[in-house]
Write a protein that holds these residues in place. Structure first.
Motif, PDB file in Angstrom:
ATOM      1  N   SER A  89      -2.609  -7.441  -7.407  1.00  7.78           N
ATOM      2  CA  SER A  89      -2.626  -6.739  -6.111  1.00  7.78           C
ATOM      3  C   SER A  89      -3.000  -7.674  -4.974  1.00  7.78           C
ATOM      4  N   ILE A  90      -3.971  -8.550  -5.234  1.00 12.25           N
ATOM      5  CA  ILE A  90      -4.421  -9.483  -4.193  1.00 12.25           C
ATOM      6  C   ILE A  90      -3.336 -10.507  -3.896  1.00 12.25           C
ATOM      7  N   VAL A  91      -2.804 -11.133  -4.948  1.00 10.46           N
ATOM      8  CA  VAL A  91      -1.756 -12.136  -4.767  1.00 10.46           C
ATOM      9  C   VAL A  91      -0.516 -11.495  -4.149  1.00 10.46           C
ATOM     10  N   GLY A  92      -0.181 -10.284  -4.619  1.00  8.17           N
ATOM     11  CA  GLY A  92       1.000  -9.588  -4.118  1.00  8.17           C
ATOM     12  C   GLY A  92       0.908  -9.236  -2.651  1.00  8.17           C
ATOM     13  N   ALA A  93      -0.301  -9.066  -2.148  1.00  9.11           N
ATOM     14  CA  ALA A  93      -0.477  -8.690  -0.742  1.00  9.11           C
ATOM     15  C   ALA A  93      -0.310  -9.886   0.202  1.00  9.11           C
ATOM     16  N   LEU A  94      -0.405 -11.097  -0.320  1.00  4.80           N
ATOM     17  CA  LEU A  94      -0.400 -12.283   0.536  1.00  4.80           C
ATOM     18  C   LEU A  94       0.877 -12.435   1.379  1.00  4.80           C
ATOM     19  N   PRO A  95       2.087 -12.278   0.788  1.00  4.39           N
ATOM     20  CA  PRO A  95       3.288 -12.406   1.626  1.00  4.39           C
ATOM     21  C   PRO A  95       3.326 -11.398   2.773  1.00  4.39           C
ATOM     22  N   ALA A  96       2.895 -10.155   2.506  1.00  4.08           N
ATOM     23  CA  ALA A  96       2.892  -9.133   3.560  1.00  4.08           C
ATOM     24  C   ALA A  96       1.875  -9.477   4.639  1.00  4.08           C
ATOM     25  N   ILE A  97       0.736 -10.023   4.246  1.00  2.00           N
ATOM     26  CA  ILE A  97      -0.278 -10.428   5.215  1.00  2.00           C
ATOM     27  C   ILE A  97       0.257 -11.568   6.077  1.00  2.00           C
ATOM     28  N   GLY A  98       0.945 -12.527   5.434  1.00  2.00           N
ATOM     29  CA  GLY A  98       1.547 -13.623   6.176  1.00  2.00           C
ATOM     30  C   GLY A  98       2.576 -13.139   7.180  1.00  2.00           C
ATOM     31  N   LEU A  99       3.398 -12.169   6.753  1.00  2.00           N
ATOM     32  CA  LEU A  99       4.417 -11.620   7.649  1.00  2.00           C
ATOM     33  C   LEU A  99       3.771 -10.850   8.795  1.00  2.00           C
ATOM     34  N   ALA A 100       2.659 -10.186   8.495  1.00  2.38           N
ATOM     35  CA  ALA A 100       1.916  -9.482   9.547  1.00  2.38           C
ATOM     36  C   ALA A 100       1.430 -10.467  10.601  1.00  2.38           C
TER      37      ALA A 100
END
Length: 437
Positions: A89-100
């Motif tokens: 969940s943590i690793v998976g959230a990283l691309p979305a955080i970067g795009l944000a």
């Protein structure tokens, strides 16, 4: 579980993808680089990188999303769970955080465009001192309302969903953008002295091909121009039906994006040379140089609003992809509705953007951090999950499925090693050069 939306046609998908790919970098960065690094000679390394590496990156991201029927977060979580690895969940959230992060600074720029569009329509643009006005506006509290307006516009489109929002608006504004570019290019090319700009753009300086900087800048331009960031194009790929040909769609996206960049070059550089102004990169080109041109150009009061409308189309279409990537991550992993998720994310990211609106130094530092480090690292993350942690054979099969294309073993090696190494090189070169995209 509600059935996942899909694009209704390949055309709608391509329009949405080139909408994401055609951004302000095509308009303020590509024209200068084309002229400064060898004119027509620059197109050789650029086209090589965009057609080989850019399309490969798009194919990876599209196929990742389609295979897992979700964005980066959903796909990464599934792979981690399948391999009994923690932290999915943590690793998976990283691309979305970067795009944000991209969404945050990008909408500040869209806010600037909205402000200048309104001034061009009202006639105020012709009354300001173009050389000083921008510095007194950007990096101050005056830009915050326009940033908020930009975010609200994107939220509105995203709230309508994939087919009624993203696909429908993309089918309208992308063809309109190309028509506007063509009209503006004709006007620019008819200015006295415009041919000096054409020579700057197209006269080949073959000696530039022997310089490392030319190849580095071509690589950076090609890599970032197709909107690779490990999230946005993954999400668009997740809305693709199995029968669509991913290699063909990727190539089409790259080609149309390049055409838009070249068209933008013939809008801007002939006009810059016609009025003997300095060739600049970055925001000054759009918010200082171009308003100065409109002030002197016959019919400039009519051309200016059209120009800023084209900027708005190019930037909002990219912003849509950014917000959709983050929104999809939330609605796919929670029970929040699309509309509520888009509003919630918009409010949070709007608050995050306030300090960046108030300081150009903070804006530049944040922008460099996201573009130089975060975005290419997220591309690497998705590649590693798909080809190393998951199954490279299934990944390659997914890429070729819609077109019944069978890639040989060589392509697996190319993606796993060559593409990975070059993407890592993009990060390293970005740090060394202070940004190449």
């Amino acid at each position: 579980m509600k059935k996942r939306e899909t694009f209704t046609s390949g055309l709608g998908f391509v329009m949405a993808c080139i909408g994401s790919a055609i951004g302000l970098g095509n308009i303020w960065m590509f024209p200068y680089r084309l002229g400064a690094y060898g004119g027509a000679a620059f197109l050789i390394p650029y086209l090589f990188f965009v057609l080989v590496l850019g399309t490969t990156g798009l194919m990876i991201e599209f196929s990742f999303g389609r295979h897992f029927q979700g964005g980066s977060m959903s796909g990464i979580r599934k792979v981690f769970k399948e391999r009994k690895m923690r932290g999915g969940s943590i690793v998976g959230a990283l691309p979305a955080i970067g795009l944000a992060g991209i969404f945050v600074f990008y909408n500040i720029v869209i806010g600037w465009i909205l402000k200048y569009l309104v001034m061009s329509v009202s006639g105020e643009l012709g009354k300001i001192n173009a050389d000083t006005y921008f510095d007194g506006f950007a990096g101050t509290a005056s830009s915050i309302p326009w940033d908020i307006l930009s975010i609200m516009l994107t939220i509105l489109i995203i709230s309508f969903g994939v087919t009624k929002g993203i696909e429908r608006i993309s089918k309208i504004i992308m063809p309109a953008l190309f028509v506007i570019f063509l009209l503006l290019a004709v006007r620019s090319l008819t200015l006295p002295g415009a041919m000096d700009g054409v020579r700057f753009l197209m006269k080949p300086d073959w000696s530039q091909l022997g310089k490392v900087d030319t190849w580095v800048m071509a690589l950076g331009q090609a890599f970032f121009t197709v909107s690779l960031n490990g999230c946005g194009m993954v999400v668009y790929g997740s809305y693709l039906k199995k029968e669509y040909n991913i290699p063909k769609l990727s190539l089409t996206t790259a080609i149309l994006d390049t055409m838009a960049a070249i068209l933008a070059s013939f809008v801007i550089m002939p006009a810059v040379f016609a009025f003997q102004l300095d060739v600049k990169t970055g925001p000054p080109l759009l918010f200082i140089t171009m308003p100065s041109i409109f002030e002197k150009m016959p019919g400039g009061s009519i051309v200016a609003p059209i120009f800023f409308i084209s900027l708005l189309f190019a930037s909002v279409s990219s912003s849509i992809n950014m917000l959709e990537g983050v929104t999809e991550a939330v609605i796919s992993n929670t029970k929040i509705t699309r509309k509520k998720a888009a509003i919630l994310i918009g409010v949070i990211l709007g608050l995050v953007s306030v300090p960046l609106n108030l300081s150009m130094a903070a804006f530049d530092s944040f922008t460099n951090f996201i573009t130089i480090l975060v975005s290419p690292l997220m591309v690497i993350l998705v590649l590693i999950v798909f080809f190393y942690l998951y199954d490279q054979k299934k990944a390659i099969q997914e890429i070729g499925e819609g077109g019944n294309i069978k890639f040989g073993k060589w392509y697996e090696y190319f993606v796993k090693y060559v593409f990975l190494i070059i993407t890592a090189l993009v990060v390293i070169l970005g740090v060394v050069y202070g940004g190449i995209g």
